[in-house]
Design an enzyme around this catalytic site. Structure first.
Site, PDB file in Angstrom:
ATOM      1  CD  GLN A 125      -2.100   1.365   2.947  1.00 25.21           C
ATOM      2  OE1 GLN A 125      -1.418   0.837   3.844  1.00 25.21           O
ATOM      3  NE2 GLN A 125      -3.136   2.121   3.216  1.00 25.21           N
ATOM      4  CB  SER A 128       2.586   6.995   4.545  1.00 27.65           C
ATOM      5  OG  SER A 128       1.483   6.456   5.204  1.00 27.65           O
ATOM      6  CD  GLU A 244      -4.223   1.001   6.957  1.00 28.65           C
ATOM      7  OE1 GLU A 244      -4.703   2.012   6.397  1.00 28.65           O
ATOM      8  OE2 GLU A 244      -3.012   0.889   7.205  1.00 28.65           O
ATOM      9  CG  ASN A 371      -2.242   4.665  20.209  1.00 35.78           C
ATOM     10  OD1 ASN A 371      -2.669   3.872  19.370  1.00 35.78           O
ATOM     11  ND2 ASN A 371      -1.521   4.296  21.247  1.00 35.78           N
ATOM     12  CD  GLU A 372      -0.882  10.333  19.726  1.00 34.90           C
ATOM     13  OE1 GLU A 372      -0.741   9.731  18.638  1.00 34.90           O
ATOM     14  OE2 GLU A 372      -0.204  10.066  20.744  1.00 34.90           O
TER      15      GLU A 372
HETATM   16  C1  LIG Z   1       4.555  -0.365  11.317  1.00 28.17           C
HETATM   17  C2  LIG Z   1       4.093   0.630  10.287  1.00 28.17           C
HETATM   18  C3  LIG Z   1       3.687   0.183   9.046  1.00 28.17           C
HETATM   19  C4  LIG Z   1       3.220   1.101   8.090  1.00 28.17           C
HETATM   20  N1  LIG Z   1       2.872   0.618   6.856  1.00 28.17           N
HETATM   21  C5  LIG Z   1       2.455   1.501   5.911  1.00 28.17           C
HETATM   22  C6  LIG Z   1       2.147   1.040   4.590  1.00 28.17           C
HETATM   23  O1  LIG Z   1       2.265  -0.156   4.270  1.00 28.17           O
HETATM   24  N2  LIG Z   1       1.746   1.941   3.672  1.00 28.17           N
HETATM   25  C7  LIG Z   1       1.600   3.270   3.973  1.00 28.17           C
HETATM   26  O2  LIG Z   1       1.185   4.037   3.106  1.00 28.17           O
HETATM   27  N3  LIG Z   1       1.905   3.752   5.221  1.00 28.17           N
HETATM   28  C8  LIG Z   1       2.337   2.893   6.178  1.00 28.17           C
HETATM   29  N4  LIG Z   1       2.667   3.353   7.435  1.00 28.17           N
HETATM   30  C9  LIG Z   1       2.603   4.784   7.707  1.00 28.17           C
HETATM   31  C10 LIG Z   1       1.454   5.184   8.632  1.00 28.17           C
HETATM   32  O3  LIG Z   1       0.215   5.142   7.952  1.00 28.17           O
HETATM   33  C11 LIG Z   1       1.757   6.585   9.139  1.00 28.17           C
HETATM   34  O4  LIG Z   1       2.956   6.497   9.893  1.00 28.17           O
HETATM   35  C12 LIG Z   1       0.658   7.112  10.007  1.00 28.17           C
HETATM   36  O5  LIG Z   1      -0.488   7.402   9.248  1.00 28.17           O
HETATM   37  C13 LIG Z   1       1.100   8.403  10.762  1.00 28.17           C
HETATM   38  O6  LIG Z   1       1.631   9.326   9.871  1.00 28.17           O
HETATM   39  P1  LIG Z   1       3.050  10.006  10.129  1.00 28.17           P
HETATM   40  O7  LIG Z   1       4.040   8.940  10.447  1.00 28.17           O
HETATM   41  O8  LIG Z   1       3.333  10.908   8.981  1.00 28.17           O
HETATM   42  O9  LIG Z   1       2.869  10.872  11.440  1.00 28.17           O
HETATM   43  P2  LIG Z   1       2.104  12.313  11.567  1.00 28.17           P
HETATM   44  O10 LIG Z   1       0.788  12.233  10.887  1.00 28.17           O
HETATM   45  O11 LIG Z   1       3.076  13.345  11.084  1.00 28.17           O
HETATM   46  O12 LIG Z   1       1.904  12.410  13.090  1.00 28.17           O
HETATM   47  C14 LIG Z   1       2.925  12.877  13.994  1.00 28.17           C
HETATM   48  C15 LIG Z   1       2.319  12.980  15.385  1.00 28.17           C
HETATM   49  O13 LIG Z   1       1.251  13.943  15.371  1.00 28.17           O
HETATM   50  C16 LIG Z   1       0.049  13.358  15.868  1.00 28.17           C
HETATM   51  N5  LIG Z   1      -1.114  13.877  15.140  1.00 28.17           N
HETATM   52  C17 LIG Z   1      -1.254  14.008  13.786  1.00 28.17           C
HETATM   53  N6  LIG Z   1      -2.473  14.490  13.495  1.00 28.17           N
HETATM   54  C18 LIG Z   1      -3.130  14.662  14.671  1.00 28.17           C
HETATM   55  C19 LIG Z   1      -4.415  15.142  15.037  1.00 28.17           C
HETATM   56  N7  LIG Z   1      -5.299  15.531  14.128  1.00 28.17           N
HETATM   57  N8  LIG Z   1      -4.737  15.189  16.364  1.00 28.17           N
HETATM   58  C20 LIG Z   1      -3.852  14.798  17.314  1.00 28.17           C
HETATM   59  N9  LIG Z   1      -2.599  14.348  17.031  1.00 28.17           N
HETATM   60  C21 LIG Z   1      -2.260  14.273  15.730  1.00 28.17           C
HETATM   61  C22 LIG Z   1       0.206  11.864  15.594  1.00 28.17           C
HETATM   62  O14 LIG Z   1      -0.592  11.094  16.473  1.00 28.17           O
HETATM   63  C23 LIG Z   1       1.697  11.661  15.852  1.00 28.17           C
HETATM   64  O15 LIG Z   1       1.942  11.505  17.232  1.00 28.17           O
HETATM   65  C24 LIG Z   1       3.145   2.469   8.397  1.00 28.17           C
HETATM   66  C25 LIG Z   1       3.558   2.926   9.657  1.00 28.17           C
HETATM   67  C26 LIG Z   1       4.044   2.027  10.590  1.00 28.17           C
HETATM   68  C27 LIG Z   1       4.506   2.550  11.920  1.00 28.17           C
END
Ligand SMILES: Cc1cc2nc3c(=O)[nH]c(=O)nc-3n(C[C@H](O)[C@H](O)[C@H](O)COP(=O)(O)OP(=O)(O)OC[C@H]3O[C@@H](n4cnc5c(N)ncnc54)[C@H](O)[C@@H]3O)c2cc1C
Length: 402
Positions: A125, A128, A244, A371-372
């Site tokens: 997928q 991100s 998902e 989680n948030e």
């Molecule tokens: C084990 C693992 C597997 C994954 N596999 C895939 C995959 O196969 N394909 C894919 O496309 N993606 C994948 N991901 C990515 C995953 O979908 C993203 O990491 C996730 O959506 C969070 O985005 P980010 O890492 O950019 O963090 P951000 O969105 O930048 O968040 C950073 C921090 O801000 C907080 N935050 C953000 N928005 C809010 C809000 N509105 N209110 C309160 N707090 C908020 C978050 O909780 C976090 O603590 C994977 C991630 C992990 C850890």
């Protein structure tokens, strides 16, 4: 919901159990084998598919069995009971396949779906990006159509689980930068072996490398590989995200061998602890057991909705949130009762199982909705609290749907 098997379900359970028991060696039962060992895991999934135990709820024309969610849950329960590792194509089955079923052309469906179920092709997928995770609609990977109708893709994805083993991926791109951000997106199927696709594994703190950065350098995709209409990618992505959340929230209807193994391990060490600590450990274990039971019944609640043809709602978010928290609490406790021995556990002889889980599980609090974000969903859509202020009222976060 009635928690006992109906006569039909009991017969199905007996059939599934007999097959899994007969083939337990080939299926890697209790061997500690990983779900993601490429060739071995593909063979395991093919064996299960050929026996009729993969894609049970998928329609017959998609290569599935046209069965019920309860039949699938029974297979999951019986595999977990025997310690059979999960399927390598979990993302394909849980997210990519359902998206192709809803939005794909007949040609795409017949080319891809059965091979996906058999793990002849593994899928990933590609959503991100470095600057768009929770706020998925902000993504920047660009798709531009040329005069022949082909699309040219340029950009970067990140955290793509299994990209290094994948044959295909579903790829969300920006095709129109001039409209509201969620309106300018389009989804494609991409062949991961196409020229211009570069996959770089990311090393995790557990020592594994299950996810990747993926770079697209003028990758050419024919228009026939578009999934859904141009500019309709957000709606297509919501189908993926909805699937998902459920597959990660787990149809976790069993307390399962994970809890039992942790409880056994903790029980085997508890006698070495001072009496006052023993009571505290027992309390913590009891708390985790109660939380696991809560997870189990939340799983049944989801299953019940799906059985009625509805999509699981915020209970999928609650299931994922509490399941992750309980698993982390158990792994922490399992390591803490080792005392000083914890420092000497080794990955080589398998004694570092719980340390390894401690390193892997934090990722589950981020993947598929942090989680948030999940707490926001529960706050707003279950408890009816006021919505958080958003810069662009039209855009939902990766929560998608809640
Ligand atoms: C084990 C693992 C597997 C994954 N596999 C895939 C995959 O196969 N394909 C894919 O496309 N993606 C994948 N991901 C990515 C995953 O979908 C993203 O990491 C996730 O959506 C969070 O985005 P980010 O890492 O950019 O963090 P951000 O969105 O930048 O968040 C950073 C921090 O801000 C907080 N935050 C953000 N928005 C809010 C809000 N509105 N209110 C309160 N707090 C908020 C978050 O909780 C976090 O603590 C994977 C991630 C992990 C850890």
């Amino acid at each position: 919901m009635d928690f006992d098997d109906t006569p039909d379900e009991a017969a199905w359970r007996a059939e599934v159990r007999a097959f899994l028991t007969e083939h337990r060696e080939e299926l890697g039962a209790s061997s500690g084998a990983r779900a993601f060992d490429n060739e071995v895991s593909r063979r395991r999934q093919a064996l299960l598919y050929d026996a009729g135990y993969v894609g049970v709820t998928w329609p017959l024309e998609a290569g599935g069995r046209g069965g019920t969610p309860m039949q699938q849950a029974i297979i999951d329960q019986e595999m977990a009971r025997l310690g059979i590792p999960g399927l390598i194509n979990l993302i394909g089955i849980g997210m990519c396949g359902p998206t192709v079923i809803v939005h794909g052309s007949d040609e795409q469906k017949s080319r891809y779906l059965q091979r996906l179920l058999r793990a002849d092709d593994v899928w990933c997928q590609l959503f991100s990006e470095p600057a768009s995770g929770s706020d998925l609609a902000a993504l920047r990977t660009k798709a531009v159509q040329d005069g022949d109708g082909n699309w040219h893709i340029t950009g970067q994805k990140v955290w793509t689980t299994l990209a290094h083993l994948s044959d295909y991926g579903i790829l969300l791109t920006r095709t129109d930068p001039d409209v509201a951000k969620h309106r300018g997106l389009t989804m494609f199927v991409v062949d991961m072996k196409d020229p211009g696709v570069t996959v770089r594994p990311l090393k995790q703190m557990s020592g594994g490398a299950d996810f990747n950065e993926v770079f697209f350098d003028d990758v050419v995709i024919p228009d026939t590989e578009r999934l859904g209409e141009v500019g309709d990618g957000w709606r297509v992505a919501l189908t993926t995200l909805m699937s998902e959340r459920f597959s990660l929230g787990g149809s976790g209807t069993e307390i399962g061998p994970g809890f039992e193994a942790a409880a056994r391990h903790i029980g085997s060490r508890i006698g070495d602890l001072p009496a006052e600590r023993q009571a505290l450990v027992r309390q913590e274990l009891g708390r985790s057991y109660v939380a696991s039971l809560g997870g189990r019944y939340t799983g049944y609640r989801q299953l019940s909705k799906i059985s009625k043809g509805e999509f699981p709602g915020p209970e999928a978010s609650a299931g994922k949130l509490t399941g992750t928290r309980t698993a982390r609490a158990l792994a922490d406790l399992a390591v803490r009762v080792q005392g000083a021995d914890a420092a000497y556990a080794s990955a080589a002889d398998g004694t570092a199982l719980w340390q390894n889980l401690q390193a892997v599980l934090p990722g589950m609090a981020i993947a598929g909705g942090t989680n948030e974000v999940l707490r926001n969903i529960i706050g707003e859509r279950v408890l009816g609290l006021p919505a958080e202020p958003r810069a662009d009222k039209n855009v939902t976060f990766k929560e998608g749907l809640g």
